[in-house]
Design a protein around this motif. Structure first.
Motif, PDB file in Angstrom:
ATOM      1  N   UNK A 293       2.400  62.188 -52.983  1.00  0.00           N
ATOM      2  CA  UNK A 293       2.097  62.083 -51.551  1.00  0.00           C
ATOM      3  C   UNK A 293       1.206  63.275 -51.184  1.00  0.00           C
ATOM      4  N   UNK A 294       0.095  63.016 -50.487  1.00  0.00           N
ATOM      5  CA  UNK A 294      -0.843  64.106 -50.158  1.00  0.00           C
ATOM      6  C   UNK A 294      -1.227  64.079 -48.688  1.00  0.00           C
ATOM      7  N   UNK A 295      -1.621  65.235 -48.177  1.00  0.00           N
ATOM      8  CA  UNK A 295      -2.259  65.288 -46.864  1.00  0.00           C
ATOM      9  C   UNK A 295      -3.775  65.148 -47.064  1.00  0.00           C
ATOM     10  N   UNK A 296      -4.555  64.994 -45.991  1.00  0.00           N
ATOM     11  CA  UNK A 296      -6.007  64.765 -46.177  1.00  0.00           C
ATOM     12  C   UNK A 296      -6.718  65.932 -46.859  1.00  0.00           C
ATOM     13  N   UNK A 297      -6.089  67.117 -46.874  1.00  0.00           N
ATOM     14  CA  UNK A 297      -6.693  68.278 -47.532  1.00  0.00           C
ATOM     15  C   UNK A 297      -6.321  68.334 -49.011  1.00  0.00           C
ATOM     16  N   UNK A 309      -8.469  63.405 -57.404  1.00  0.00           N
ATOM     17  CA  UNK A 309      -8.991  62.411 -58.337  1.00  0.00           C
ATOM     18  C   UNK A 309      -7.977  61.342 -58.691  1.00  0.00           C
ATOM     19  N   UNK A 310      -8.229  60.647 -59.798  1.00  0.00           N
ATOM     20  CA  UNK A 310      -7.441  59.472 -60.161  1.00  0.00           C
ATOM     21  C   UNK A 310      -5.967  59.768 -60.411  1.00  0.00           C
ATOM     22  N   UNK A 311      -5.599  61.014 -60.725  1.00  0.00           N
ATOM     23  CA  UNK A 311      -4.183  61.321 -60.961  1.00  0.00           C
ATOM     24  C   UNK A 311      -3.367  61.189 -59.677  1.00  0.00           C
ATOM     25  N   UNK A 312      -4.065  61.099 -58.540  1.00  0.00           N
ATOM     26  CA  UNK A 312      -3.362  60.968 -57.267  1.00  0.00           C
ATOM     27  C   UNK A 312      -3.597  59.594 -56.635  1.00  0.00           C
ATOM     28  N   UNK A 313      -4.072  58.650 -57.436  1.00  0.00           N
ATOM     29  CA  UNK A 313      -4.375  57.304 -56.942  1.00  0.00           C
ATOM     30  C   UNK A 313      -5.748  56.907 -57.442  1.00  0.00           C
ATOM     31  N   UNK A 314      -5.818  55.799 -58.189  1.00  0.00           N
ATOM     32  CA  UNK A 314      -7.065  55.461 -58.870  1.00  0.00           C
ATOM     33  C   UNK A 314      -8.106  54.963 -57.870  1.00  0.00           C
ATOM     34  N   UNK A 315      -9.156  55.762 -57.671  1.00  0.00           N
ATOM     35  CA  UNK A 315     -10.208  55.389 -56.724  1.00  0.00           C
ATOM     36  C   UNK A 315     -11.602  55.557 -57.300  1.00  0.00           C
ATOM     37  N   UNK A 316     -11.722  55.991 -58.552  1.00  0.00           N
ATOM     38  CA  UNK A 316     -13.033  56.068 -59.201  1.00  0.00           C
ATOM     39  C   UNK A 316     -13.685  57.432 -59.115  1.00  0.00           C
TER      40      UNK A 316
END
Lengths: 467, 103
Positions: A293-297, A309-316
């Motif tokens: 879980x992350x904040x926008x920063x 990056x991808x380790x926090x949700x795969x988005x490319x």
């Protein structure tokens, strides 16, 4: 001993797109981060060049990737960049330990950016352990880094942009692709929304698609691989048409003679480090499964720990680069190298661009992320835990009496205890256990992670260096 | 003998050989043991411990441990993470391999 450990202001784990971008921006604000990466060369999966002895004819990552690699090279004087380093673990009082070569290194950090990337989703189905079945990532690695094809007649099965990229790379090197089974079906109106402001991302995909069409490689849209057969290695593969939940439709099977199969059903974030650090996680299959879980920063629930990056949700890759840069500014604000206002200013434009890219990646995730049918492909005898060689029947039998916690299940069955440390079996077990219990996979909790984060050689533990 | 190598994808230097289960396998500097073996269409690298199933490269990035081989007597070496080098003796292994084979 305790007192002697060196404290690094900032440690960055990973030198892929996100890690390199974080390192470059950290240097710009006056930090000298320690950058640890498993690979011998920077770039991660996406941007790594072939080893020097196999130099490519030309650089070919496209403008943003090449620019980032150049920025990273220029920052090297201010970086403590340690390639070929495997994380052993994180311990109390911000202590980090890693193994490089045959030596163990220890140190501390004040801020940590985790940019550990992602790996191919393992998809158990009958025959998937046969030699000749590889992940799309393995095949892409082979062709990009080493110029080697996974077979003579190759079937690609999966969903999403990665397998288009793979097909394009193999085909342009004159490899023979028998066909591409693509599970997802394009959602036209959604696509129109997604490409607003993201023409660069879209044009990349179109380039791949046109290259594939030009070479008359069949794309079987709305099909999944249902089984692979062969006595000692892959001899044939069977695909079938699927419904909207990716369940095979009876009577649509067709068997194709191939000697290699590439499985490319998207990526799973590498969350071992953020889980070991006990950052809060949530389960979102569209993002690849468990994500911190992350904040926008880019801050996680744990003070001083950021994930990019991808380790926090795969988005490319494009999103990863921006997240890496943003995380560096956030770390710099925490460390006092930037005031909060300065950090906000530097992050502002990047956050706007990131939101636009995420609109595109959300579209791709919605269309391409696995549906329930993908987790129903194994039969009773299919190995679903490759290390401990447990079949679906073994797993089902254990499910009948097991308590509803994935770690109790692990203790009862040994799934997740083998050499892969749950990376190969975990994503499937999470889904099948949740489906059997009719709960969401997130309610099962995460598999515990303990050091070593990856298997290491015993000898390295007795050769100690400060890092 | 170029096997499954693409002609123009990378620039290759001087070739060399190592052995796999006693047979010579061609390789080029910069290749891993795994890609040199795949290029030579040697796909089965080990047999699984319990069920004796043939196994080979799967993830290609050092996570799955499917490509374990014995190199110069050391068992459980990941072929996909280890560079090929001239003259090494690579052997397929069963299960965990034999730890004390080195003499």
């Amino acid at each position: 001993m305790e007192e002697k450990l060196k404290t690094h202001e900032l440690v960055i784990v990973g030198a892929g797109p996100a890690g390199m971008a974080a390192a470059v921006e950290a240097v710009r604000v006056g930090l000298s981060p320690l950058v640890l990466d498993e690979n011998p060369q920077p770039g991660g999966r996406l941007l790594a060049a072939p080893p020097p002895a196999l130099s490519p004819p030309k650089a070919r990552f496209g403008a943003p990737g090449d620019r980032l690699l150049q920025e990273f090279r220029q920052s090297r004087g201010q970086l403590d960049y340690q390639p070929s380093s495997t994380i052993l673990g994180f311990f109390d009082d911000n202590e980090i330990a890693y193994v490089q070569g045959d030596r163990l290194h220890q140190g501390r950090y004040r801020a940590l950016i985790v940019a550990a990337g992602a790996y191919d989703r393992p998809v158990p189905l009958p025959g998937w352990t046969l030699p000749g079945v590889v992940t799309a990532g393995a095949a892409l690695n082979f062709i990009k880094q080493q110029g080697v094809f996974p077979g003579k007649n190759i079937l690609l099965a999966g969903s999403g942009p990665l397998q288009l990229a793979l097909a394009y790379r193999i085909a342009e090197s004159s490899g023979r692709i028998t066909g591409i089974a693509e599970a997802s079906r394009v959602d036209g109106p959604g696509l129109v929304q997604a490409i607003r402001g993201n023409f660069d991302l879209m044009s990349q995909g179109l380039k791949y698609l046109l290259g594939i069409k030009r070479r008359r490689i069949p794309i079987w849209s709305g099909h999944v691989l249902t089984r692979v057969d062969g006595s000692r290695k892959v001899e044939s593969a069977t695909i079938a048409k699927v419904d909207s939940e990716w369940r095979p439709v009876a009577g649509t099977q067709r068997t194709i003679a191939v000697d290699a199969v590439c499985l490319g059903y998207g990526l799973v974030p590498s969350t071992e480090i953020t889980r070991l650090l006990e950052c809060q996680h949530e389960y979102d299959l569209r993002l690849g499964g468990w994500v911190p879980v992350r904040n926008p920063a880019m801050g996680t629930s744990r003070e001083g720990v950021f994930a990019a990056g991808d380790c926090a949700g795969v988005s490319g890759g494009a999103a990863a680069i921006l997240e890496g840069r943003i995380s560096a500014f956030s770390a710099a604000a925490l460390l006092g190298n930037l005031t909060p206002a300065e950090a906000d200013e530097r992050r502002g434009n990047m956050m706007r661009r990131l939101r636009s890219i995420k609109r595109f990646s959300a579209y791709v995730q919605n269309v391409c992320s696995p549906r329930s049918g993908l987790f129903a492909l194994p039969d009773d005898e299919t190995i679903v835990c490759r290390c401990e060689e447990l079949t679906l029947k073994d797993i089902r039998a254990a499910l009948v009496n097991s308590p509803p916690d994935i770690n109790d299940f692990k203790r009862a069955t040994r799934t997740g205890m083998g050499r892969c440390q749950g990376r190969m079996c975990g994503p499937f077990i999470q889904e099948v256990m949740a489906a059997a219990r009719r709960i969401s996979p997130g309610e099962l909790g995460t598999l515990h992670v303990r050091p070593p984060v990856k298997p290491i050689q015993l000898g390295s533990l007795i050769k100690l260096d400060e890092c | 003998m170029n096997g499954l190598r693409a002609k123009h994808a990378v620039n290759r230097g001087q070739g060399f050989e190592f052995t796999f289960d006693g047979e010579p396998v061609p390789a080029y500097a910069g290749e891993t043991i795994a890609t040199a073996l795949v290029a030579a269409e040697k796909m089965t690298l080990n047999t699984s411990e319990k069920r004796l199933h043939p196994r080979g490269v799967f993830c290609g990035i050092g996570l799955c441990y499917g490509c374990l081989v014995t190199v110069d007597g050391t068992p459980n070496v990941r072929a996909c993470q280890t560079d090929a080098s001239p003259g090494i003796v690579v052997e397929s292994q069963q299960g965990n391999g034999r730890l004390w084979k080195k003499s």
